[in-house]
Design a protein around this motif. Structure first.
Motif, PDB file in Angstrom:
ATOM      1  N   ASP A   6      43.694   7.583  11.278  1.00 21.04           N
ATOM      2  CA  ASP A   6      43.633   8.167  12.622  1.00 21.04           C
ATOM      3  C   ASP A   6      42.917   9.512  12.523  1.00 21.04           C
ATOM      4  N   CYS A   7      42.700  10.144  13.674  1.00 19.30           N
ATOM      5  CA  CYS A   7      41.992  11.422  13.729  1.00 19.30           C
ATOM      6  C   CYS A   7      42.833  12.480  14.431  1.00 19.30           C
ATOM      7  N   LEU A   8      42.599  13.735  14.032  1.00 20.04           N
ATOM      8  CA  LEU A   8      43.274  14.889  14.602  1.00 20.04           C
ATOM      9  C   LEU A   8      42.231  15.906  15.041  1.00 20.04           C
ATOM     10  N   HIS A   9      42.386  16.445  16.256  1.00 20.10           N
ATOM     11  CA  HIS A   9      41.503  17.483  16.768  1.00 20.10           C
ATOM     12  C   HIS A   9      42.117  18.852  16.495  1.00 20.10           C
ATOM     13  N   TRP A  10      41.324  19.752  15.884  1.00 19.23           N
ATOM     14  CA  TRP A  10      41.756  21.124  15.630  1.00 19.23           C
ATOM     15  C   TRP A  10      40.932  22.043  16.537  1.00 19.23           C
ATOM     16  N   LYS A  11      41.609  22.759  17.395  1.00 23.01           N
ATOM     17  CA  LYS A  11      40.923  23.606  18.361  1.00 23.01           C
ATOM     18  C   LYS A  11      40.199  24.742  17.655  1.00 23.01           C
ATOM     19  N   TRP A  12      38.952  24.999  18.098  1.00 26.86           N
ATOM     20  CA  TRP A  12      38.098  26.033  17.534  1.00 26.86           C
ATOM     21  C   TRP A  12      37.910  27.119  18.583  1.00 26.86           C
ATOM     22  N   LYS A  13      38.715  28.158  18.500  1.00 30.14           N
ATOM     23  CA  LYS A  13      38.721  29.205  19.528  1.00 30.14           C
ATOM     24  C   LYS A  13      37.408  29.981  19.571  1.00 30.14           C
ATOM     25  N   ASN A  14      36.861  30.319  18.423  1.00 27.13           N
ATOM     26  CA  ASN A  14      35.656  31.150  18.348  1.00 27.13           C
ATOM     27  C   ASN A  14      34.402  30.315  18.096  1.00 27.13           C
ATOM     28  N   CYS A  15      34.358  29.142  18.675  1.00 29.15           N
ATOM     29  CA  CYS A  15      33.157  28.308  18.553  1.00 29.15           C
ATOM     30  C   CYS A  15      31.984  29.015  19.241  1.00 29.15           C
ATOM     31  N   PRO A  16      30.848  29.158  18.586  1.00 27.13           N
ATOM     32  CA  PRO A  16      29.684  29.791  19.221  1.00 27.13           C
ATOM     33  C   PRO A  16      29.280  29.062  20.500  1.00 27.13           C
ATOM     34  N   ASN A  17      28.846  29.814  21.491  1.00 31.53           N
ATOM     35  CA  ASN A  17      28.478  29.219  22.775  1.00 31.53           C
ATOM     36  C   ASN A  17      27.359  28.199  22.639  1.00 31.53           C
ATOM     37  N   ALA A  18      26.461  28.398  21.691  1.00 30.46           N
ATOM     38  CA  ALA A  18      25.353  27.464  21.498  1.00 30.46           C
ATOM     39  C   ALA A  18      25.835  26.095  21.039  1.00 30.46           C
ATOM     40  N   TRP A  19      26.987  26.033  20.394  1.00 28.97           N
ATOM     41  CA  TRP A  19      27.525  24.767  19.885  1.00 28.97           C
ATOM     42  C   TRP A  19      28.666  24.227  20.743  1.00 28.97           C
ATOM     43  N   GLY A  21      29.085  22.884  23.655  1.00 27.52           N
ATOM     44  CA  GLY A  21      28.983  21.607  24.337  1.00 27.52           C
ATOM     45  C   GLY A  21      29.273  20.413  23.452  1.00 27.52           C
ATOM     46  N   GLN A  22      28.757  20.437  22.227  1.00 27.39           N
ATOM     47  CA  GLN A  22      28.946  19.284  21.344  1.00 27.39           C
ATOM     48  C   GLN A  22      30.355  19.220  20.763  1.00 27.39           C
ATOM     49  N   HIS A  23      31.136  20.284  20.927  1.00 24.54           N
ATOM     50  CA  HIS A  23      32.500  20.294  20.401  1.00 24.54           C
ATOM     51  C   HIS A  23      33.560  20.096  21.485  1.00 24.54           C
ATOM     52  N   LEU A  24      33.128  19.825  22.706  1.00 27.24           N
ATOM     53  CA  LEU A  24      34.057  19.563  23.793  1.00 27.24           C
ATOM     54  C   LEU A  24      34.289  18.065  23.933  1.00 27.24           C
ATOM     55  N   SER A  25      35.534  17.684  24.139  1.00 31.99           N
ATOM     56  CA  SER A  25      35.893  16.279  24.302  1.00 31.99           C
ATOM     57  C   SER A  25      36.353  16.024  25.725  1.00 31.99           C
ATOM     58  N   GLY A  26      36.012  14.847  26.236  1.00 30.26           N
ATOM     59  CA  GLY A  26      36.380  14.520  27.611  1.00 30.26           C
ATOM     60  C   GLY A  26      37.869  14.427  27.827  1.00 30.26           C
ATOM     61  N   ASP A  27      38.615  13.956  26.826  1.00 26.89           N
ATOM     62  CA  ASP A  27      40.067  13.815  26.984  1.00 26.89           C
ATOM     63  C   ASP A  27      40.838  14.967  26.358  1.00 26.89           C
ATOM     64  N   LYS A  28      40.135  15.972  25.807  1.00 29.13           N
ATOM     65  CA  LYS A  28      40.783  17.150  25.241  1.00 29.13           C
ATOM     66  C   LYS A  28      40.338  18.361  26.058  1.00 29.13           C
ATOM     67  N   GLY A  29      41.142  18.722  27.039  1.00 32.01           N
ATOM     68  CA  GLY A  29      40.748  19.783  27.941  1.00 32.01           C
ATOM     69  C   GLY A  29      41.102  21.171  27.477  1.00 32.01           C
ATOM     70  N   ASP A  30      41.388  21.347  26.188  1.00 32.73           N
ATOM     71  CA  ASP A  30      41.818  22.651  25.691  1.00 32.73           C
ATOM     72  C   ASP A  30      40.724  23.367  24.920  1.00 32.73           C
ATOM     73  N   GLY A  31      39.457  23.031  25.160  1.00 35.14           N
ATOM     74  CA  GLY A  31      38.364  23.748  24.539  1.00 35.14           C
ATOM     75  C   GLY A  31      37.721  22.992  23.392  1.00 35.14           C
ATOM     76  N   SER A  56      33.249  16.275  20.351  1.00 37.63           N
ATOM     77  CA  SER A  56      32.775  15.339  21.373  1.00 37.63           C
ATOM     78  C   SER A  56      32.759  13.900  20.883  1.00 37.63           C
ATOM     79  N   ASN A  57      32.907  13.695  19.577  1.00 38.07           N
ATOM     80  CA  ASN A  57      32.933  12.345  19.016  1.00 38.07           C
ATOM     81  C   ASN A  57      34.299  11.705  19.222  1.00 38.07           C
ATOM     82  N   ASN A  58      34.307  10.382  19.305  1.00 36.91           N
ATOM     83  CA  ASN A  58      35.576   9.667  19.283  1.00 36.91           C
ATOM     84  C   ASN A  58      35.859   9.190  17.860  1.00 36.91           C
TER      85      ASN A  58
END
Length: 243
Positions: A6-19, A21-31, A56-58
């Motif tokens: 299985d997979c686990l999502h770890w929230k990245w608070k200080n993700c650079p703004n340029a990246w 978009g690719q680190h946002l998930s449709g079903d994970k609304g916490d960043g 953004s990957n499943n």
């Protein structure tokens, strides 16, 4: 059965703004998040970890990019076993519904009407929760994994994750073995044998292509699932309870 994946999502608070978009998930609304793919056993030990895929990957996209089946493609991780007198040559993992219908994955059913499938689903879901429990215990032991990562660089975050997993497994080994909560394979009529390893042996492109097709054989997946359904029913059918 090998283990659970299985997979686990770890929230990245200080993700650079340029990246971002690719680190946002449709079903994970916490960043933005980074994804950990892991395989856990019944002791909740994690023996495969692949970290760093964008949020953004499943789970299926992460599997395609991970090296999880490299040994199998190289002919190293072959396991021979028999269920209902039908031979198989690859171990399988318990997975949720998003994974493909490959003989290396065993999943549940969405609609349950047959008592055999009900029993199969009950036992599959009970064992498949091991990897989810491993994630919970990992986060409970290491608060840095539970909270949002404040690192700026993905490589540093990966080092932290892998370090926590190594320490986590060391703790499990130090606690000693626990009795497994499953039946004896010999009594159940299942026989297994690991094929000789082939590390260091050169594999051709053709061999890898043929093994890749074998790994993704939908027909073999259906046959394995049916054999498991019948095997579990013969072994545990008397335990089925309807509520």
């Amino acid at each position: 059965m090998l283990d659970n994946i299985d997979c686990l999502h770890w929230k990245w608070k200080n993700c650079p703004n340029a990246w971002r978009g690719q680190h946002l998930s449709g079903d994970k609304g916490d960043g933005p998040t980074l994804i950990l793919e892991a395989v856990a056993d019944y002791r909740l030990g994690i023996w495969h970890a692949y970290f760093g895929a964008a949020g953004s990957n499943n789970d299926l996209n992460v599997l395609y990019s991970s090296p999880h089946f490299k040994d199998l493609l190289d002919g190293v991780a072959l396991i021979d076993f028999t269920i209902n007198d039908h031979p198989y040559h690859m171990g399988y993992y318990l997975a949720d519904g998003i994974y493909s219908r490959w003989p290396t994955f065993v999943k549940t059913f969405n609609t349950l009407q047959d008592p055999k499938r009900i029993l199969y689903t009950q036992r599959q879901e009970a064992d498949q929760k091991d990897v989810e429990r491993a994630f919970v215990v990992l986060q409970a032991r290491f608060n840095i994994v539970k909270t949002s990562s404040r690192m700026w660089y993905a490589n540093n975050i990966a080092d932290i994750m892998y370090t926590c997993i190594i320490l986590y497994n060391m703790i499990i080994d130090d606690e000693g073995p626990r009795e497994a909560n499953f039946f004896d394979e010999d009594e159940a009529g299942c026989s297994t044998a690991r094929s000789p390893t082939r590390r260091g042996v050169h594999t051709t492109v053709r061999e890898r292509s043929e093994r890749r097709l074998t790994i993704r054989d939908t027909k073999a997946h259906i046959e394995l699932q049916e054999d498991l359904i019948n095997h579990i029913w013969e072994k545990f059918g008397h335990e089925l309870c309807f509520f």
